[in-house]
Design an enzyme around this catalytic site. Structure first.
Site, PDB file in Angstrom:
ATOM      1  CG  ASP A 182      -1.653   1.242   1.482  1.00 28.04           C
ATOM      2  OD1 ASP A 182      -1.825   2.011   0.512  1.00 28.04           O
ATOM      3  OD2 ASP A 182      -2.091   1.473   2.639  1.00 28.04           O
TER       4      ASP A 182
ATOM      5  CG  ASN B  95      -3.021   5.366  -1.130  1.00 29.44           C
ATOM      6  OD1 ASN B  95      -3.048   4.285  -0.543  1.00 29.44           O
ATOM      7  ND2 ASN B  95      -3.998   5.782  -1.910  1.00 29.44           N
TER       8      ASN B  95
ATOM      9  CG  ASP C  25      -5.889   3.277   0.624  1.00 35.19           C
ATOM     10  OD1 ASP C  25      -5.021   2.377   0.730  1.00 35.19           O
ATOM     11  OD2 ASP C  25      -6.512   3.487  -0.427  1.00 35.19           O
TER      12      ASP C  25
ATOM     13  CG  ASP D 211      -1.435   1.679  -3.648  1.00 34.66           C
ATOM     14  OD1 ASP D 211      -0.231   1.412  -3.887  1.00 34.66           O
ATOM     15  OD2 ASP D 211      -1.787   2.369  -2.664  1.00 34.66           O
TER      16      ASP D 211
ATOM     17  CG  ASP E 206     -12.540 -14.269 -13.221  1.00 31.48           C
ATOM     18  OD1 ASP E 206     -11.856 -14.761 -12.314  1.00 31.48           O
ATOM     19  OD2 ASP E 206     -13.755 -14.004 -13.107  1.00 31.48           O
TER      20      ASP E 206
ATOM     21  CD  GLU F 291     -10.926 -19.092 -12.219  1.00 30.59           C
ATOM     22  OE1 GLU F 291     -10.953 -19.300 -11.007  1.00 30.59           O
ATOM     23  OE2 GLU F 291     -11.693 -18.270 -12.766  1.00 30.59           O
TER      24      GLU F 291
HETATM   25  C1  GLC Z   1     -12.707 -16.399 -10.360  1.00 28.77           C
HETATM   26  C2  GLC Z   1     -11.790 -15.615  -9.454  1.00 28.77           C
HETATM   27  C3  GLC Z   1     -12.491 -15.410  -8.149  1.00 28.77           C
HETATM   28  C4  GLC Z   1     -13.749 -14.611  -8.404  1.00 28.77           C
HETATM   29  C5  GLC Z   1     -14.627 -15.311  -9.424  1.00 28.77           C
HETATM   30  C6  GLC Z   1     -15.711 -14.413  -9.924  1.00 28.77           C
HETATM   31  O1  GLC Z   1     -12.918 -17.676  -9.911  1.00 28.77           O
HETATM   32  O2  GLC Z   1     -10.567 -16.267  -9.329  1.00 28.77           O
HETATM   33  O3  GLC Z   1     -11.686 -14.747  -7.221  1.00 28.77           O
HETATM   34  O4  GLC Z   1     -14.463 -14.464  -7.212  1.00 28.77           O
HETATM   35  O5  GLC Z   1     -13.900 -15.708 -10.548  1.00 28.77           O
HETATM   36  O6  GLC Z   1     -15.192 -13.433 -10.763  1.00 28.77           O
END
Ligand code: GLC
Length: 531
Positions: free
Chosen positions: A33, A35, A37, A41, A214, A275
């Site tokens: 981090d 900044n 918060d 980032d 994803d 994924e």
């Molecule tokens: C994938 C990501 C996970 C996310 C899901 C919905 O599995 O790795 O972290 O919650 O997709 O986008």
């Protein structure tokens, strides 16, 4: 314009760099981090590039840093072509890419094509428009079942628990395989495709070296949205990979990956990894055909326990799945969706000892490595108190599933008190445990016996030792609870002992071991490299 020219010439010219790369997953919220918060980032990542170079990784995978209301910590994207102010801005992103390239580290970014945020302008327009309108056609809206439409259109459940449908004011329902704040996009709609193409080019033009896609086995939905079988079986990861599950791995998904590949092919030297929670080797292979994804995450190693037979089978399946495709296997022990492997293997000292052994097994394998930030420090999963939990799974499951926060606790960098240099505020988005004072990067860098030193040394050998040549493995006979394989091309031998007793070492000179040897014996919970 692509700026790979910022990489040193010999690195930049290698277009298939990803085939043997070590990637490092940065969970942006939790890395560093800048900044104060309490949330990590982009400038924070930039400030730690020296560390990443020292560790010896080739590329980063940044989890989503796009504009988002953060219902799923960035996996609910409201503008995929801008940086959320929580993480910085586009200028900070450009600085990060430029500096990473100067450190000869490539930058890949997460893309979330299966769904958007419910705050995305498209979804807001869909809500403001009537059923049947083009605005609704970007998502999956349906009438409900029952005489008054008060039942969801089918019985699908959300991955985070509860129904996968939410009803809107006029009675229609929309589909969300994840949280209600993550409406699924309608991939039959050409506008949806065009928008992803726009997003891909937007980041490629800014100089990114690739993408992590994803839910790459999502997106396409089956004709008629048939009911699923409700069996309540769940893999340890965020997604189950049940072949009978109509929500995922529908054939239509491949056309989408072909579209993505066409765009990427216009940017030589870039790559995409998906994924893919698909267990069947053949169905998995379909995702990495020459005109689809460059790489696929295979989660078999994540799903295997600390057991030589199970690990060997995971390795063999992962290699078999890609054997016919010409793409390398990918290896992952942990990520932001699963319990950290130190904890999966038994936690405490034994979990650490086994994690050291499995690091050597993983780093001996041919193909692509994905490390998850903090595994090189041997971080365990954290038992967080109820008040700290933020993963949508916690509430959606009626507070029965604690969710994934325990593997997302901020990284301890230095010093003796939380948050150990992660941030200047003690009020970090997830609390960092006091006990992590011995696990900081600072404490481990100078200690030759630390997990960090083991990773550094192993990565150095992997890069420079000819023993790691070739793509094939040869398995030796080994006592029960043990295995040994040899890299066919290079000759490196890796042996693992998950049994309760010491076993004789295979012949060879010890290059590196995960723990002390017992004379010429390999002790339990230990792995060794021999040349
Ligand atoms: C994938 C990501 C996970 C996310 C899901 C919905 O599995 O790795 O972290 O919650 O997709 O986008």
């Amino acid at each position: 314009m692509r700026r790979s020219s910022d990489l040193s010439p010999e690195i930049a010219e290698e277009s298939a760099w990803w085939q043997h790369a070590v990637f490092y997953q940065v969970y942006v919220r939790s890395f560093a981090d800048s900044n104060g918060d309490g949330v990590g980032d982009l400038d924070g990542i930039r400030s730690r590039l020296g560390y990443l170079e020292l560790l010896g990784v080739d590329a980063l995978w940044l989890t989503p840093f796009y504009r988002s209301p953060m219902a799923d910590h960035g996996y609910d994207v409201s503008d995929p072509r801008d940086v959320d102010p929580l993480f910085g801005d586009l200028a900070a992103f450009d600085r990060l890419v430029a500096d990473a390239h100067e450190h000869n580290i490539r930058v890949t970014v997460d893309l979330v094509p299966n769904h958007s945020s419910n705050q995305h302008v498209w979804f807001q327009q869909a809500l403001a428009s009537p059923p049947g309108s083009p605005e609704r056609a970007r998502y999956i809206f349906r009438e409900g079942r029952g005489y008054d439409g008060s039942q969801p259109p089918n019985n699908w459940t959300s991955v985070f628990g509860g129904p996968a449908w939410t009803q809107v004011g006029d009675g229609q329902w929309y589909l969300h395989l994840f949280a209600p704040q993550q409406p699924d996009l309608n991939w039959e709609n050409p506008e949806v495709r065009a928008d992803l193409e726009h997003t891909l080019k937007f980041w490629l033009d800014r100089g990114v070296d690739g993408f992590r896609i994803d839910v790459a086995h999502g997106m396409a939905k089956p004709e008629g949205l048939p009911d699923m079988e409700l069996r309540g079986v769940h893999a340890p990861g965020v997604l189950s990979d049940d072949a009978e599950d109509p929500r995922f791995d529908n054939d239509g998904v491949h056309e989408i990956h072909r579209m993505i590949r066409k765009v990427m092919d216009q940017y030589p030297g870039t790559m995409a990894v998906g994924e893919i929670w698909v267990k069947d080797d053949e169905r998995f292979a379909a995702y990495v055909r020459p005109d689809e994804l460059h790489l696929g995450f295979n989660f078999r190693l994540v799903e295997a326990g600390f057991d030589a037979d199970g690990v060997r089978s995971a390795i063999e399946h992962s290699m078999a799945a890609v054997a016919s495709t010409g793409t390398p296997a990918t290896w992952t022990l942990s990520n932001h969706d699963v319990v950290r492997h130190v904890t999966r293997y038994g936690d405490g000292a034994i979990g650490v000892q086994r994690a050291r052994a499995m690091a050597l097994v993983e780093l001996a394998l041919p193909g692509v490595i994905y490390l998850y930030n903090g595994e090189e420090l041997g971080l365990p999963n954290v038992e967080l108190p109820d008040w700290a939990l933020q993963d949508p799974t916690w509430e959606r499951s009626g507070r029965t599933e604690r969710g994934r926060d325990g593997c997302r606790v901020p990284i301890p960098w230095e010093g003796g008190v939380p948050p150990f240099g992660f941030s200047t505020t003690a009020n970090t988005w997830l609390p960092v445990p006091n006990e992590w004072d011995g696990l900081t990067a600072e404490a481990q860098l100078e200690d030759p016996g630390s997990m960090l030193s083991l990773y550094r040394e192993a990565l150095e050998h992997r890069k420079s030792n000819p023993g790691f040549g070739g793509d094939e493995l040869e398995w030796y006979g080994a006592p029960p609870g043990c295995f040994a394989f040899r890299r066919k091309g290079g000759g490196l031998i890796c042996a693992l002992n998950t049994s309760g007793a010491s076993v004789p070492l295979p012949p060879g000179r010890v290059l590196l071991s995960s723990g002390p040897m017992d004379g010429d014996q390999l002790p339990p919970d230990t792995a060794v490299w021999l040349v």
